[in-house]
Motif scaffolding. Structure first.
Motif, PDB file in Angstrom:
ATOM      1  N   LEU A  37      33.157  12.331 -21.324  1.00  0.00           N
ATOM      2  CA  LEU A  37      33.019  12.497 -19.879  1.00  0.00           C
ATOM      3  C   LEU A  37      34.291  13.030 -19.232  1.00  0.00           C
ATOM      4  O   LEU A  37      34.233  13.919 -18.379  1.00  0.00           O
ATOM      5  N   LEU A  38      35.431  12.486 -19.628  1.00  0.00           N
ATOM      6  CA  LEU A  38      36.684  12.792 -18.939  1.00  0.00           C
ATOM      7  C   LEU A  38      37.677  13.581 -19.779  1.00  0.00           C
ATOM      8  O   LEU A  38      38.841  13.709 -19.420  1.00  0.00           O
ATOM      9  N   GLY A  39      37.212  14.126 -20.884  1.00  0.00           N
ATOM     10  CA  GLY A  39      38.099  14.928 -21.711  1.00  0.00           C
ATOM     11  C   GLY A  39      38.959  14.068 -22.620  1.00  0.00           C
ATOM     12  O   GLY A  39      38.730  12.879 -22.786  1.00  0.00           O
ATOM     13  N   ASP A  40      39.972  14.685 -23.207  1.00  0.00           N
ATOM     14  CA  ASP A  40      40.800  13.999 -24.194  1.00  0.00           C
ATOM     15  C   ASP A  40      41.426  12.734 -23.611  1.00  0.00           C
ATOM     16  O   ASP A  40      41.768  12.668 -22.421  1.00  0.00           O
ATOM     17  N   ALA A  41      41.574  11.741 -24.480  1.00  0.00           N
ATOM     18  CA  ALA A  41      42.219  10.497 -24.067  1.00  0.00           C
ATOM     19  C   ALA A  41      43.646  10.777 -23.631  1.00  0.00           C
ATOM     20  O   ALA A  41      44.331  11.639 -24.187  1.00  0.00           O
ATOM     21  N   LEU A  42      44.085  10.085 -22.591  1.00  0.00           N
ATOM     22  CA  LEU A  42      45.473  10.237 -22.160  1.00  0.00           C
ATOM     23  C   LEU A  42      46.395   9.848 -23.305  1.00  0.00           C
ATOM     24  O   LEU A  42      46.130   8.898 -24.048  1.00  0.00           O
ATOM     25  N   PRO A  43      47.490  10.585 -23.464  1.00  0.00           N
ATOM     26  CA  PRO A  43      48.261  10.553 -24.710  1.00  0.00           C
ATOM     27  C   PRO A  43      48.717   9.186 -25.191  1.00  0.00           C
ATOM     28  O   PRO A  43      48.736   8.916 -26.393  1.00  0.00           O
ATOM     29  N   SER A  44      49.124   8.323 -24.286  1.00  0.00           N
ATOM     30  CA  SER A  44      49.719   7.055 -24.710  1.00  0.00           C
ATOM     31  C   SER A  44      48.936   5.844 -24.217  1.00  0.00           C
ATOM     32  O   SER A  44      49.460   4.739 -24.193  1.00  0.00           O
ATOM     33  N   SER A  45      47.679   6.037 -23.867  1.00  0.00           N
ATOM     34  CA  SER A  45      46.905   4.954 -23.256  1.00  0.00           C
ATOM     35  C   SER A  45      46.720   3.762 -24.188  1.00  0.00           C
ATOM     36  O   SER A  45      46.561   2.625 -23.727  1.00  0.00           O
ATOM     37  N   TYR A  46      46.783   3.986 -25.499  1.00  0.00           N
ATOM     38  CA  TYR A  46      46.608   2.878 -26.443  1.00  0.00           C
ATOM     39  C   TYR A  46      47.751   1.865 -26.354  1.00  0.00           C
ATOM     40  O   TYR A  46      47.613   0.717 -26.783  1.00  0.00           O
ATOM     41  N   LEU A  47      48.886   2.275 -25.777  1.00  0.00           N
ATOM     42  CA  LEU A  47      50.004   1.344 -25.638  1.00  0.00           C
ATOM     43  C   LEU A  47      49.719   0.254 -24.605  1.00  0.00           C
ATOM     44  O   LEU A  47      50.474  -0.714 -24.509  1.00  0.00           O
ATOM     45  N   GLY A  48      48.629   0.408 -23.867  1.00  0.00           N
ATOM     46  CA  GLY A  48      48.214  -0.676 -22.987  1.00  0.00           C
ATOM     47  C   GLY A  48      47.935  -1.957 -23.747  1.00  0.00           C
ATOM     48  O   GLY A  48      48.114  -3.056 -23.207  1.00  0.00           O
TER      49      GLY A  48
END
Length: 362
Positions: free
Chosen positions: A34-45
């Protein structure tokens, strides 16, 4: 530091906001259609979640565990009862989704098809809140509820904290942190980043992530000295730091060092600073809302997205997808808040009253 004054219970409202912002970024990470590629560092949440958990649990349970007023078994029971109800709802939604997909031959994760015996294994281990003995091929994870890998890892850290950590000396905790840091460095080199821990060959990375950040959070709570003051501008700055880090477009060759700097330096510094900041009333209302919804958002967003795509398959069409993505995130947060306030919180209160009655009976 002298023990925090418990005659007047504290609530670290801004920490709720940090957790809520990170949870929203995690949703975006899993809505690529839906929103395109995952934001680069979002997994660090997830690493921020671990640090926040260590801090909050040290605040809520550290003293009673040290004094022996609560046993490790009672603590782990409390933690399981806190996590399990919404997790069980997510598991039910996921099982129904995969059973439906298996029945009609519908592809799921990246075109993979559900495998019956793997689904059966995942149901049994999932009900027990344990990882599958084999990585489930059709969702590339150890749990049918994908985010549960981090919850399981956190429960392991919780057990270590209740068993020894709450009474551990500074030196002992620093040893745990140092060993975990070595694991983080090895994982960053092996995987070129710290986005790891949800498959068996990555298990050491997940454990290093949780033990490092969780016990750093414990130490921050133990040694925090700054009194809490109302600083709305500083509160907004903390929230913006979280958003900026999770969206930062790090070049691939720099991912490993960037991730290590964030987990080892940025998140601890942010947690220390945010723990002394009280936002103004308007900001407090927003961050409290996000914090209340955050756990349900984290555990439910994947099954909600799966079923949304079943009910409305055309939402991935290019002309619709961005708007559908924003609508999905908004709806997920709202649904999560309603489920937390209307279902989970009343249930948690009943469970606490029951535990109190059982404790006084003995």
């Amino acid at each position: 530091m002298s023990p925090t004054n418990r005659s007047k219970p504290q609530r670290f409202v801004l920490l709720d906001g940090l957790r809520g912002i990170a949870a929203v970024f995690i949703i975006q990470r899993h809505t690529e259609e839906l929103l395109g590629d995952a934001l680069p560092s979002s997994y660090l949440g997830v690493d921020l979640f671990f640090g926040l958990s260590g801090f909050v649990l040290a605040h809520a349970y550290g003293q009673i565990l040290r004094e022996g007023a609560m046993t490790p078994v009672a603590f782990m029971k409390a933690r399981l009862l806190r996590l399990y109800p919404l997790y069980a709802l997510a598991l039910a939604l996921v099982i129904a989704y995969y059973a439906y997909s298996l029945a009609i031959g519908r592809p799921v994760f990246f075109g993979q098809y559900v495998i019956g015996h793997e689904l059966a294994i995942g149901i049994v281990t999932g009900l027990l809140f344990l990882p599958s003995p084999v990585t489930i091929s059709f969702n590339a994870a150890l749990f049918l509820v994908h985010p549960a890998w981090s919850l399981f890892n956190e429960l392991v850290a919780n057990l270590a904290y209740a068993w020894k950590g709450a009474r551990a000396s500074l030196r002992q905790i620093l040893v745990v942190i140092a060993i975990s840091l070595i694991g983080l460095a090895i994982a960053a080199i092996q995987f070129d980043r710290l986005h790891a821990g949800f498959r068996w060959h990555e298990m050491y990375a997940g454990m290093a992530r949780v033990f490092f950040s969780f016990f750093v959070g414990v130490l921050i709570y133990r040694f925090r000295r700054t009194p809490m003051t109302v600083r709305p501008v500083a509160a907004i700055a903390c929230l913006l730091v979280v958003a900026a880090v999770l969206a930062f477009p790090t070049p691939k060759p720099m991912k490993a060092p960037f991730d290590l700097v964030v987990v080892v330096l940025v998140w601890p510094a942010l947690l220390y600073a945010a723990s002394s900041i009280v936002p103004g009333p308007r900001i407090a209302a927003i961050v409290s809302f996000l914090g209340t919804a955050s756990y349900a958002v984290y555990v439910l967003h994947v099954p909600l997205l799966d079923w949304a795509l079943v009910v409305w398959p055309s939402m991935t069409e290019p002309a619709i997808a961005p708007y559908a993505g924003v609508a999905f995130i908004t709806a997920t947060v709202l649904i999560s808040w309603l489920l937390t306030v209307g279902l989970d919180q009343p249930l948690q209160r009943r469970l606490r009253r029951r535990r109190t009655r059982q404790a006084t009976a003995f």
